[in-house]
Every structure is written in C-alpha cells, then in structure tokens.
Write a protein that holds these residues in place. Structure first.
Motif, PDB file in Angstrom:
ATOM      1  N   VAL A  70       0.829  -1.214   0.000  1.00 37.60           N
ATOM      2  CA  VAL A  70       0.000   0.000   0.000  1.00 37.60           C
ATOM      3  C   VAL A  70       0.861   1.261   0.000  1.00 37.60           C
ATOM      4  O   VAL A  70       0.380   2.340  -0.356  1.00 37.60           O
ATOM      5  CB  VAL A  70      -0.954   0.006   1.214  1.00 37.60           C
ATOM      6  N   PHE A  71       2.122   1.125   0.384  1.00 40.81           N
ATOM      7  CA  PHE A  71       3.048   2.253   0.361  1.00 40.81           C
ATOM      8  C   PHE A  71       4.003   2.164  -0.834  1.00 40.81           C
ATOM      9  O   PHE A  71       5.094   2.739  -0.800  1.00 40.81           O
ATOM     10  CB  PHE A  71       3.865   2.310   1.656  1.00 40.81           C
ATOM     11  N   LEU A 121      -0.481  13.406  -9.029  1.00 46.28           N
ATOM     12  CA  LEU A 121       0.614  12.582  -9.562  1.00 46.28           C
ATOM     13  C   LEU A 121       0.553  11.160  -9.008  1.00 46.28           C
ATOM     14  O   LEU A 121       0.897  10.203  -9.714  1.00 46.28           O
ATOM     15  CB  LEU A 121       1.962  13.216  -9.200  1.00 46.28           C
ATOM     16  N   ALA A 122       0.096  11.014  -7.763  1.00 44.11           N
ATOM     17  CA  ALA A 122      -0.015   9.684  -7.167  1.00 44.11           C
ATOM     18  C   ALA A 122      -1.032   8.833  -7.928  1.00 44.11           C
ATOM     19  O   ALA A 122      -0.789   7.644  -8.189  1.00 44.11           O
ATOM     20  CB  ALA A 122      -0.406   9.789  -5.694  1.00 44.11           C
ATOM     21  N   PHE A 123      -2.170   9.433  -8.294  1.00 45.74           N
ATOM     22  CA  PHE A 123      -3.163   8.693  -9.073  1.00 45.74           C
ATOM     23  C   PHE A 123      -2.609   8.315 -10.445  1.00 45.74           C
ATOM     24  O   PHE A 123      -2.803   7.187 -10.918  1.00 45.74           O
ATOM     25  CB  PHE A 123      -4.436   9.533  -9.234  1.00 45.74           C
ATOM     26  N   LEU A 157      -3.230   2.829  -3.609  1.00 44.73           N
ATOM     27  CA  LEU A 157      -1.874   3.299  -3.882  1.00 44.73           C
ATOM     28  C   LEU A 157      -1.743   4.803  -3.657  1.00 44.73           C
ATOM     29  O   LEU A 157      -0.774   5.272  -3.027  1.00 44.73           O
ATOM     30  CB  LEU A 157      -1.474   2.952  -5.323  1.00 44.73           C
ATOM     31  N   ALA A 158      -2.716   5.568  -4.174  1.00 44.07           N
ATOM     32  CA  ALA A 158      -2.658   7.027  -4.015  1.00 44.07           C
ATOM     33  C   ALA A 158      -2.797   7.424  -2.542  1.00 44.07           C
ATOM     34  O   ALA A 158      -2.063   8.292  -2.048  1.00 44.07           O
ATOM     35  CB  ALA A 158      -3.750   7.690  -4.850  1.00 44.07           C
ATOM     36  N   THR A 159      -3.722   6.773  -1.849  1.00 44.65           N
ATOM     37  CA  THR A 159      -3.903   7.056  -0.421  1.00 44.65           C
ATOM     38  C   THR A 159      -2.659   6.683   0.369  1.00 44.65           C
ATOM     39  O   THR A 159      -2.228   7.416   1.270  1.00 44.65           O
ATOM     40  CB  THR A 159      -5.120   6.296   0.130  1.00 44.65           C
ATOM     41  N   GLY A 160      -2.071   5.536   0.032  1.00 45.40           N
ATOM     42  CA  GLY A 160      -0.844   5.106   0.709  1.00 45.40           C
ATOM     43  C   GLY A 160       0.287   6.103   0.527  1.00 45.40           C
ATOM     44  O   GLY A 160       1.035   6.393   1.468  1.00 45.40           O
TER      45      GLY A 160
END
Length: 435
Positions: A70-71, A121-123, A157-160
């Motif tokens: 998740v990170f 950018l994470a998304f 993934l984005a939340t992590g």
C-alpha cells in the motif's frame, strides 16, 4: 562519536521524545510496506526482480515497491510535486512567486499546493505502475480484473502515498531529521541484509573450491571500495567554504568579524533523490510500452536514454544529477536574499561591494561550489553502475553508490541536529530539560 551523541541526547527528555517518535513513525511505515494492495497477486512480481528500473523505483519508494504494498509509491509523487512547485516559483507562476515572498504564511500555502499536485501525480503513477506491472508480469497480476478492482487499487496506492508523505511531514515537524530522507533511509537500511545475502550466495555458495580464493579477494576489494566511498563522501559532505564577514557596527563585547559557512556540496543528496525519481517513472512507462508491442524507434531511444544499463542512460542519469545540483543549490541559498540580509545586519564581505556586488560574488561562488558538488555526486552515483558492468555485480549493488550517499548524508544531518540539541541545552541550562 554518533553513539556518544545519541547517548547524551537521550538524557534530554525533549530529544528523547523526538527520537522515539521518529522510530515509531518508521516502524509504522515499515509495517505498511509489508501489506500488499488488495486484489494483487504479489507472486507475479517475483518475475520482475531483474528489471533495472524496479531497483530504482524501490530505492525512491523506501523499498516498498517489490511486493506492491500500500506504500508502493512512497514519497515519489511528493518529490516530483516539490520539483514542480519549486520550478513554478522561479518567475513562472506569479501566484507561487508571491507566496514564496510571504514568509511562513506563503510557505504553508506552497506546501498545500505541493500536496494537491502530489495527490494528482499519485493517481497517475498508480495507474501507470498497475498497468505496467500487469503487462510485464508473466502471470496475472490482478486476481479479479474489473473496473471496481482497478479503481480500488488506484485509491489504495494514491492514499498510501499521501499517508507516507504525511508520515514524513510528522517526522520533520515533531521528530528527528528530514522526513522524506528518513523514509528513504529506512527503506535502504532494511534492504542491506538481503543485499549482503545476495553477495554471499553469488560468490560463496556452490562455488568450486579453486575459485573461493578469488571470491574472497573480490569481496575484500568490494568492502575496501565501500569504505573508501564512505570516507570520501563523509569528507565532502562535511567540508565547508568559509566566507569572511566584517561588521560596520559592532556591539560592545561582540566580535568585529566572523564568517559565513557554505557547504562544498550545498545541495546535499537531494539532487540524487530527484534524479532517481525522475528517471525511474519514465523508464517504467517505456518498458511497459515495449512489452505491449510498441516498437517505435523513439521508444527504443527513450529506453536507452533512461536505462542505467546503457552508456547513454548513465550519462543521462549523471546529467540530471548535475542539473538538479545547480538548481537546488540556488534554491537552498538565494544570492539576492543573502546579500540583502548581510546589508541589513551591517555586515559585508571584505573587498566586495555591498548589495549588487555581494549578490554577483555569491552567485559566482555558488556556481563553483555547485560544480564541485555535481561532479562529486555524479561520480559517486555512476561508479558503482560502471562497476556492475565491468565486474558483473547485481543491480542492488550497482545502486550502492546512490544508497550510500543517502545513508551517509542522512546520518551526517542527524549528527548535526543532535549536536544542535545538545548545544541549545547548554545555553538554556537553567531550564530543567534533563528528565
């Protein structure tokens, strides 16, 4: 010396709390790196361990990428967002330039903008690595491929990534050291046992007895090389250039002269982290495009330029390090503001006119220091990669120069911070801070 500083620092309640808080945050991060994203077949990633860009992604993500945790994105989106925001402050976006001049209030606004950009950018990176790893793995990466599963993976993934960014900010604000550096530092240190195990298996397990002597000699040379890199890196990272300063108005009992210390490598290890982050993501995208059957010449050229396994890729990596060294040096030390602050405090550099003359002098000096720092960072980062091709080392060892730079730089900054805490305690000794 470090352990003595740590022992003395632990006697101070405030410092002890900061160190324990940092250890707790790192522990939370390391637990998160073991939790695979729901809907992912982690065994599929075992086929990708030989891909060079995966080692680079793992380095930037704090070694959280290999099991698609998740990170997995780590602080990579935040690093890229920080680069974007800093570039926009250089007279590209008036609002950001204005915020940059507003002190603490402006800094908070810029930090908030960096977080929003990092989230976007994470998304984007979540979509990219999921599609990429799915195309590159030889078995199904997604256990139940449908729209809901993909959206869930992207959200995780984005939340992590945002949680990791928040953890890093907590370390910076309430803990010990720079949060981003400590997160990456923790990941690198956690990978050292596996790297040592890999070297042992490659050179000592199932090796004919007549080749054991050569294996011992080679590993001995490798250890000596690592020690030399550690010594040289520590020396350069601690080296300072002292600019003499004179004061026009001196208070009674105060010294009439002093000096302004500038590091020989003012940018520190940040350019290496930036270059690693910028190199890894496009390399992964082009690797995916090639795996999916897109064999255009420009894709092959881009792969060659971004792959550290090629000569052109090594030069590109070194070029990015040099570019970011110059960029970050002038971000860290603004010649115009330095000249203005010296003038306001009634100080001047002997033989240099105040104001514009001091600004020009500082700019010229920073360019020279940035040149030395860029050459140092480039050589230390590239030499292990060259050694990989010459001696047939693994990719993990090939990135050892970059890893050592981050570990040593983080360690030096940590020691200086501990020294600062202890020095501060001497000046406020009348306060009860020993409990």
């Amino acid at each position: 010396m470090f352990f003595k500083l740590l022992k003395d620092a632990f006697k101070i309640k405030q410092v002890r709390s900061k160190i324990l808080f940092t250890i707790f945050i790192i522990l939370v991060f390391r637990i998160g790196t073991t939790i695979t994203v729901p809907g992912i077949n982690a065994k599929a990633l075992s086929n990708l361990n030989d891909l060079p860009f995966l080692n680079m992604l793992s380095l930037v993500s704090g070694n959280a990428m290999r099991n698609f945790s998740v990170f997995a994105l780590g602080v990579s989106p935040y690093i890229t967002a920080s680069i974007v925001v800093q570039l926009l402050q250089m007279d590209l976006l008036p609002k950001f330039v204005e915020w940059g001049k507003q002190g603490e209030v402006g800094r908070r606004k810029l930090n908030q903008a960096t977080r929003y950009i990092a989230l976007v950018l994470a998304f984007v990176q979540a979509i990219g690595i999921t599609a990429g790893f799915g195309a590159l793995s030889r078995v199904n990466l997604i256990t139940n491929p449908n729209v809901q599963t993909y959206v869930l993976i992207y959200i995780f993934l984005a939340t992590g990534s945002m949680i990791v960014t928040w953890l890093g900010e907590q370390i910076t604000d309430k803990g010990y050291g720079n949060g981003v550096s400590m997160i990456i530092f923790a990941g690198i240190v956690s990978a050292i046992p596996d790297m040592i195990k890999g070297i042992y298996e490659d050179y000592f397990v199932n090796i004919p007895s007549d080749r054991l002597t050569s294996s011992f000699i080679f590993v001995g040379i490798l250890i000596v090389a690592v020690l030399l890199i550690i010594y040289f890196t520590t020396f350069v990272q601690q080296a300072e250039y002292k600019i003499p300063i004179q004061y026009t108005k001196v208070a009674k009992g105060a010294p009439s002269s002093s000096y302004l210390p500038l590091k020989v490598n003012p940018a520190g290890v940040i350019p290496v982290i930036f270059a690693s982050s910028i190199t890894a993501a496009p390399a992964a995208i082009f690797q995916v495009a090639s795996a999916m059957g897109y064999d255009a010449d420009w894709i092959k050229t881009a792969q060659s330029l971004l792959a550290t396994t090629t000569i052109s890729g090594m030069f590109m990596y070194a070029f990015l390090i040099v570019l970011f060294t110059f960029f970050y040096t002038f971000v860290q030390i603004n010649p115009e503001k330095t000249a203005e602050n010296l003038q306001k405090s009634g100080a001047y550099i002997p033989g240099v006119r105040p104001g514009k003359g001091t600004e020009d002098y500082m700019s010229k000096l920073l360019r020279r220091l940035a040149t030395v720092g860029a050459l140092f960072l480039g050589v230390i980062s590239i030499l292990p990669i060259v050694a990989k091709d010459v001696f047939g080392l693994t990719d993990a060892v090939a990135l050892g120069g970059t890893s050592l730079l981050i570990i040593i730089s983080t360690g030096i900054e940590g020691m200086k911070q501990l020294e600062g805490y202890l020095l501060k305690r001497k000046y406020v000794g009348f306060m009860d801070t020993s409990e």
